[in-house]
Design a protein around this motif. Structure first.
Motif, PDB file in Angstrom:
ATOM      1  N   ALA A  14       0.807  -1.222   0.000  1.00 24.48           N
ATOM      2  CA  ALA A  14       0.000   0.000   0.000  1.00 24.48           C
ATOM      3  C   ALA A  14       0.842   1.274   0.000  1.00 24.48           C
ATOM      4  O   ALA A  14       0.318   2.351  -0.283  1.00 24.48           O
ATOM      5  N   LEU A  15       2.122   1.141   0.319  1.00 25.91           N
ATOM      6  CA  LEU A  15       2.961   2.345   0.447  1.00 25.91           C
ATOM      7  C   LEU A  15       3.681   2.662  -0.851  1.00 25.91           C
ATOM      8  O   LEU A  15       4.022   1.761  -1.620  1.00 25.91           O
ATOM      9  N   PRO A  16       3.964   3.942  -1.091  1.00 21.86           N
ATOM     10  CA  PRO A  16       4.779   4.300  -2.253  1.00 21.86           C
ATOM     11  C   PRO A  16       6.200   3.776  -2.088  1.00 21.86           C
ATOM     12  O   PRO A  16       6.668   3.588  -0.955  1.00 21.86           O
ATOM     13  N   HIS A  60      -3.957  -0.899   5.602  1.00 19.87           N
ATOM     14  CA  HIS A  60      -4.266   0.122   4.581  1.00 19.87           C
ATOM     15  C   HIS A  60      -4.564   1.469   5.228  1.00 19.87           C
ATOM     16  O   HIS A  60      -4.263   2.529   4.668  1.00 19.87           O
ATOM     17  N   ALA A  61      -5.142   1.433   6.462  1.00 18.38           N
ATOM     18  CA  ALA A  61      -5.424   2.691   7.164  1.00 18.38           C
ATOM     19  C   ALA A  61      -4.128   3.367   7.601  1.00 18.38           C
ATOM     20  O   ALA A  61      -3.999   4.596   7.515  1.00 18.38           O
ATOM     21  N   LEU A  62      -3.187   2.554   8.034  1.00 12.85           N
ATOM     22  CA  LEU A  62      -1.873   3.086   8.427  1.00 12.85           C
ATOM     23  C   LEU A  62      -1.173   3.697   7.209  1.00 12.85           C
ATOM     24  O   LEU A  62      -0.610   4.803   7.274  1.00 12.85           O
ATOM     25  N   ALA A  63      -1.231   2.982   6.098  1.00 11.54           N
ATOM     26  CA  ALA A  63      -0.617   3.499   4.866  1.00 11.54           C
ATOM     27  C   ALA A  63      -1.311   4.778   4.405  1.00 11.54           C
ATOM     28  O   ALA A  63      -0.659   5.718   3.949  1.00 11.54           O
ATOM     29  N   ASP A  64      -2.630   4.812   4.549  1.00  7.69           N
ATOM     30  CA  ASP A  64      -3.388   6.006   4.129  1.00  7.69           C
ATOM     31  C   ASP A  64      -2.967   7.246   4.907  1.00  7.69           C
ATOM     32  O   ASP A  64      -2.909   8.344   4.354  1.00  7.69           O
ATOM     33  N   GLN A  65      -2.709   7.060   6.195  1.00 10.21           N
ATOM     34  CA  GLN A  65      -2.267   8.199   7.009  1.00 10.21           C
ATOM     35  C   GLN A  65      -0.962   8.773   6.469  1.00 10.21           C
ATOM     36  O   GLN A  65      -0.804   9.987   6.334  1.00 10.21           O
ATOM     37  N   LEU A  66      -0.052   7.873   6.154  1.00 10.59           N
ATOM     38  CA  LEU A  66       1.244   8.328   5.646  1.00 10.59           C
ATOM     39  C   LEU A  66       1.088   8.958   4.263  1.00 10.59           C
ATOM     40  O   LEU A  66       1.694   9.997   3.966  1.00 10.59           O
ATOM     41  N   LEU A  67       0.255   8.346   3.434  1.00  8.08           N
ATOM     42  CA  LEU A  67       0.027   8.883   2.087  1.00  8.08           C
ATOM     43  C   LEU A  67      -0.602  10.270   2.143  1.00  8.08           C
ATOM     44  O   LEU A  67      -0.249  11.149   1.357  1.00  8.08           O
ATOM     45  N   ASP A  69      -0.228  12.465   4.481  1.00  4.39           N
ATOM     46  CA  ASP A  69       0.835  13.413   4.864  1.00  4.39           C
ATOM     47  C   ASP A  69       1.784  13.669   3.696  1.00  4.39           C
ATOM     48  O   ASP A  69       2.225  14.801   3.481  1.00  4.39           O
ATOM     49  N   LEU A  70       2.095  12.620   2.960  1.00  2.00           N
ATOM     50  CA  LEU A  70       3.007  12.787   1.821  1.00  2.00           C
ATOM     51  C   LEU A  70       2.400  13.719   0.784  1.00  2.00           C
ATOM     52  O   LEU A  70       3.055  14.631   0.282  1.00  2.00           O
ATOM     53  N   ARG A  71       1.124  13.504   0.480  1.00  2.00           N
ATOM     54  CA  ARG A  71       0.473  14.293  -0.568  1.00  2.00           C
ATOM     55  C   ARG A  71       0.229  15.727  -0.149  1.00  2.00           C
ATOM     56  O   ARG A  71       0.219  16.629  -0.976  1.00  2.00           O
ATOM     57  N   SER A  72       0.032  15.931   1.148  1.00  3.22           N
ATOM     58  CA  SER A  72      -0.240  17.296   1.624  1.00  3.22           C
ATOM     59  C   SER A  72       1.035  18.120   1.714  1.00  3.22           C
ATOM     60  O   SER A  72       0.983  19.327   1.904  1.00  3.22           O
TER      61      SER A  72
ATOM     62  N   GLY B  45      -1.147   3.226  15.356  1.00  4.27           N
ATOM     63  CA  GLY B  45      -0.865   3.448  13.947  1.00  4.27           C
ATOM     64  C   GLY B  45      -0.676   4.917  13.602  1.00  4.27           C
ATOM     65  O   GLY B  45      -0.089   5.241  12.579  1.00  4.27           O
ATOM     66  N   SER B  46      -1.180   5.786  14.456  1.00  2.01           N
ATOM     67  CA  SER B  46      -1.038   7.218  14.164  1.00  2.01           C
ATOM     68  C   SER B  46       0.282   7.779  14.677  1.00  2.01           C
ATOM     69  O   SER B  46       0.676   8.886  14.311  1.00  2.01           O
ATOM     70  N   VAL B  47       0.964   7.010  15.520  1.00  5.41           N
ATOM     71  CA  VAL B  47       2.205   7.514  16.121  1.00  5.41           C
ATOM     72  C   VAL B  47       3.328   7.631  15.085  1.00  5.41           C
ATOM     73  O   VAL B  47       4.030   8.647  15.038  1.00  5.41           O
ATOM     74  N   TYR B  48       3.472   6.608  14.260  1.00  3.79           N
ATOM     75  CA  TYR B  48       4.591   6.635  13.308  1.00  3.79           C
ATOM     76  C   TYR B  48       4.455   7.737  12.258  1.00  3.79           C
ATOM     77  O   TYR B  48       5.425   8.449  11.980  1.00  3.79           O
ATOM     78  N   PRO B  49       3.265   7.921  11.667  1.00  2.00           N
ATOM     79  CA  PRO B  49       3.123   9.080  10.769  1.00  2.00           C
ATOM     80  C   PRO B  49       3.363  10.415  11.487  1.00  2.00           C
ATOM     81  O   PRO B  49       3.950  11.323  10.922  1.00  2.00           O
ATOM     82  N   ALA B  50       2.928  10.496  12.753  1.00  6.69           N
ATOM     83  CA  ALA B  50       3.139  11.742  13.507  1.00  6.69           C
ATOM     84  C   ALA B  50       4.635  11.991  13.729  1.00  6.69           C
ATOM     85  O   ALA B  50       5.101  13.130  13.626  1.00  6.69           O
ATOM     86  N   LEU B  51       5.366  10.925  14.008  1.00  6.66           N
ATOM     87  CA  LEU B  51       6.815  11.076  14.177  1.00  6.66           C
ATOM     88  C   LEU B  51       7.463  11.541  12.874  1.00  6.66           C
ATOM     89  O   LEU B  51       8.392  12.359  12.889  1.00  6.66           O
ATOM     90  N   ARG B  52       6.951  11.027  11.759  1.00  8.29           N
ATOM     91  CA  ARG B  52       7.469  11.467  10.454  1.00  8.29           C
ATOM     92  C   ARG B  52       7.213  12.958  10.233  1.00  8.29           C
ATOM     93  O   ARG B  52       8.058  13.677   9.715  1.00  8.29           O
ATOM     94  N   ARG B  53       6.016  13.402  10.617  1.00 11.82           N
ATOM     95  CA  ARG B  53       5.692  14.831  10.444  1.00 11.82           C
ATOM     96  C   ARG B  53       6.618  15.694  11.307  1.00 11.82           C
ATOM     97  O   ARG B  53       7.110  16.730  10.857  1.00 11.82           O
ATOM     98  N   LEU B  54       6.835  15.248  12.533  1.00 11.75           N
ATOM     99  CA  LEU B  54       7.716  16.008  13.428  1.00 11.75           C
ATOM    100  C   LEU B  54       9.141  16.050  12.882  1.00 11.75           C
ATOM    101  O   LEU B  54       9.829  17.067  12.986  1.00 11.75           O
ATOM    102  N   GLU B  55       9.549  14.956  12.279  1.00 15.13           N
ATOM    103  CA  GLU B  55      10.901  14.911  11.716  1.00 15.13           C
ATOM    104  C   GLU B  55      11.003  15.824  10.491  1.00 15.13           C
ATOM    105  O   GLU B  55      11.992  16.550  10.337  1.00 15.13           O
TER     106      GLU B  55
END
Lengths: 170, 106
Positions: A14-16, A60-67, A69-72, B45-55
């Motif tokens: 699911a991740l780029p 997929h929800a975890l990947a969506d969160q990262l995606l 952030d990446l897109r924004s 699951g929200s912690v790792y993306p949040a850490l990425r944003r902080l970084e």
């Protein structure tokens, strides 16, 4: 395959491409830490993995969160580019390039069959030949100089000539 | 306290956790859970993306570090992160005081 491995595989898909390696490695380490911590409480690895998946939420929800952030752009300019490079898009791009290269090779093969042998470098030039006196002019110069007006009843012959140049190394 | 109630404050909590010591993701989550007596039920699951944003914002840095046979991504607060934590903490105290004033007056 364990639940954790299945989860990590789904996450990877699911991740780029640009960010999957680190992110998946980090979540894999999260699983390892969780399993170790749960083992100290007497929980078996399979149950520990299941609990960890419950807490992490769907892959997929975890990947969506990262995606998101990446897109924004929250993860920097590179992040936007990275988000665009998914496996599906990369495969599509490689396919298009492969088709283009194959088509180019076919065209080049047909051309080389009509052109003279070109061991080093061969360049094609369009020239205009005056049939009255046999003068050969580069096509563009001939048209600009009005060679054609020399005798409008006799059209210039436009030919392609091949010039081979040999490059020697000292 | 579940994820929805923490939305908007997760990054503040992570900065506060990292102000104490550099940590990897799982340890951060466990520390926050322990400090809140289990009341903070972070959506892990929200912690790792949040850490990425902080970084990405320059508030934390991270690096892989060997821990026995395993490698862990360890996060550390930067000077910029310390300043951010300080201003966020002030903002939080202002918010709590303001909401408290309203609730006590009602």
């Amino acid at each position: 395959m364990t639940d954790a491995e299945t989860y990590l595989r789904e996450l990877r898909r699911a991740l780029p491409i640009g960010c999957r390696r680190r992110f998946v490695a980090e979540v894999r380490e999260h699983f390892a830490s969780a399993v170790a911590a749960e083992a100290e409480r007497g929980v078996g690895p399979a149950e520990a993995e299941r609990l960890t998946i419950d807490r992490l939420g769907p892959a997929h929800a975890l990947a969506d969160q990262l995606l998101t952030d990446l897109r924004s752009g929250a993860l920097g300019r590179f992040g936007r580019v990275s988000a665009a490079v998914t496996t599906t898009r990369l495969v599509a791009l490689v396919t298009v390039l492969a088709v283009a290269l194959a088509a180019g090779a076919v065209v080049a093969g047909k051309r080389s069959s009509t052109a003279p042998p070109a061991p080093q470098r061969t360049t094609g030039y369009a020239v205009a030949i005056n049939p009255l006196n046999g003068e050969v002019h580069p096509l563009l110069v001939a048209l600009q100089a009005g060679v054609r007006r020399h005798n409008s009843a006799v059209p210039l012959l436009v030919k392609r000539v091949w010039v081979s140049t040999t490059t020697t190394t000292p | 306290m579940e994820g929805d109630a923490l939305r908007g404050h997760l990054e503040l909590l992570l900065l506060a956790a990292l102000a104490r010591a550099e940590q990897h993701g799982y340890a951060l989550i466990e520390w926050l859970r322990a400090q809140s007596d289990g009341a903070l039920d972070l959506g892990e699951g929200s912690v790792y993306p949040a850490l990425r944003r902080l970084e990405a914002a320059g508030f934390v840095t991270s690096a892989w570090r060997a821990d026995g046979r395993r490698r862990k991504r360890v996060y550390r607060l930067t000077k910029r992160g310390e300043r951010r934590l300080s201003s966020e903490r002030d903002g939080w105290h202002d918010l709590v005081r303001t909401v408290g004033l309203v609730l006590e007056a009602s």
